[in-house]
Motif scaffolding. Sequence first.
Motif, short mmCIF file in Angstrom:
data_model
loop_
_atom_site.label_atom_id
_atom_site.label_comp_id
_atom_site.label_asym_id
_atom_site.label_seq_id
_atom_site.Cartn_x
_atom_site.Cartn_y
_atom_site.Cartn_z
N GLU A 231 11.86 79.25 -21.26
CA GLU A 231 13.11 80.01 -21.29
C GLU A 231 14.30 79.10 -21.53
O GLU A 231 15.20 79.42 -22.33
CB GLU A 231 13.26 80.78 -19.98
CG GLU A 231 14.47 81.70 -19.93
CD GLU A 231 14.37 82.87 -20.89
OE1 GLU A 231 15.42 83.46 -21.19
OE2 GLU A 231 13.23 83.18 -21.32
N ASP A 232 14.29 77.94 -20.88
CA ASP A 232 15.39 76.98 -21.09
C ASP A 232 15.38 76.45 -22.52
O ASP A 232 16.46 76.28 -23.15
CB ASP A 232 15.26 75.82 -20.11
CG ASP A 232 15.60 76.23 -18.68
OD1 ASP A 232 16.19 77.32 -18.51
OD2 ASP A 232 15.26 75.47 -17.74
N ALA A 233 14.18 76.18 -23.04
CA ALA A 233 14.09 75.68 -24.41
C ALA A 233 14.59 76.73 -25.42
O ALA A 233 15.28 76.41 -26.40
CB ALA A 233 12.66 75.27 -24.73
N ARG A 234 14.20 78.00 -25.17
CA ARG A 234 14.63 79.07 -26.07
C ARG A 234 16.15 79.21 -26.05
O ARG A 234 16.79 79.34 -27.11
CB ARG A 234 13.97 80.38 -25.65
CG ARG A 234 14.26 81.55 -26.60
CD ARG A 234 13.63 82.82 -26.07
NE ARG A 234 14.21 83.19 -24.78
CZ ARG A 234 15.40 83.80 -24.64
NH1 ARG A 234 16.12 84.12 -25.71
NH2 ARG A 234 15.84 84.11 -23.45
N LEU A 237 17.69 76.36 -27.96
CA LEU A 237 17.55 76.52 -29.40
C LEU A 237 18.53 77.56 -29.93
O LEU A 237 19.15 77.36 -30.99
CB LEU A 237 16.10 76.93 -29.72
CG LEU A 237 15.77 77.10 -31.21
CD1 LEU A 237 15.99 75.78 -31.96
CD2 LEU A 237 14.33 77.56 -31.38
N GLU A 238 18.70 78.66 -29.23
CA GLU A 238 19.66 79.68 -29.64
C GLU A 238 21.08 79.14 -29.61
O GLU A 238 21.91 79.47 -30.46
CB GLU A 238 19.53 80.90 -28.73
CG GLU A 238 18.24 81.68 -28.93
CD GLU A 238 18.15 82.86 -27.97
OE1 GLU A 238 19.06 82.99 -27.11
OE2 GLU A 238 17.18 83.65 -28.08
N TYR A 239 21.34 78.28 -28.67
CA TYR A 239 22.67 77.67 -28.58
C TYR A 239 22.92 76.77 -29.78
O TYR A 239 24.03 76.78 -30.38
CB TYR A 239 22.79 76.88 -27.30
CG TYR A 239 24.05 76.04 -27.21
CD1 TYR A 239 25.29 76.63 -26.97
CD2 TYR A 239 23.98 74.66 -27.41
CE1 TYR A 239 26.43 75.85 -26.91
CE2 TYR A 239 25.11 73.88 -27.35
CZ TYR A 239 26.36 74.47 -27.10
OH TYR A 239 27.50 73.70 -27.04
N LEU A 240 21.90 75.99 -30.17
CA LEU A 240 22.07 75.12 -31.33
C LEU A 240 22.26 75.93 -32.61
O LEU A 240 23.04 75.55 -33.50
CB LEU A 240 20.85 74.20 -31.47
CG LEU A 240 20.66 73.16 -30.35
CD1 LEU A 240 19.39 72.36 -30.58
CD2 LEU A 240 21.87 72.22 -30.30
#
Length: 257
Positions: A231-234, A237-240
């Motif tokens: 969840e943190d990785a997702r 990634l959405e933030y980037l």
Amino acid sequence: MGLRGKQSPRSPLAPAQGPWFFLLLCLHLGAACPQACKCPDHTGPVAVHCSDRGLQEVPGDIPADTVLLKLDANRISRIPDGAFQHLHQLRELDLSHNAVETIGPAAFSGLAGGLRLLDLSHNRIRRIPKDALSKLGAKIRLSHNPLHCECALQEALWELKLDPDSVDEMACHTSVQEEFVGQPLIQVLDSGVSLCSTHHRTTDVAMLVTMFGWFTMVVAYIVYYVRHNQEDARRHLEYLKSLPSAPVPKDLGSPVP
């Protein structure tokens, strides 16, 4: 004058009678029979009969030279440590037909060398006090007690010298295996059943259940950890992806002359 000068004759033994009489009186009092008991007046071994006297505890003033002590048919529920430690000449002890439930580990200390018979039948003993009885060389009667048949009972019986005349009257009041309830204890043991193996199986099952519980907790933690990181990785990634792309300067793309 004549009466004043005349003295009554004294026996030459009179001066010695006082000390000897006092000494004998002290010895008599020291070996006195307990108030609630009867001590037959005869020569030879000393017998103290305290049967059916409504006693709720072991008397503390039993003569030290007692050989036979009958405390049966009372209401004694507990045998404390050192209850008979001064009775080094005791040969027979009758505690039958009481309400004994608890026996201290040192209840019969001082009796190991001389006691020949210990009667604990018709009481409320569920578990045999191995520490209290294993050091005795006496024959022990344990019939008509609500015994709980388990591994500790079987191990204790291996070290006791049971009275052969009453061993057939020992039965399993409760048991780790229901099929033994109500059966004569000697019959259960003669069948080759090991109550200790049942105890070990129960322990093994408990250990397996505990290990399975820990394993389940570890797996649940790993799953939670992986999902939380995903969840943190997702989100990262959405933030980037949401960041605006910076334009490339034209001069950086021109060839160098």
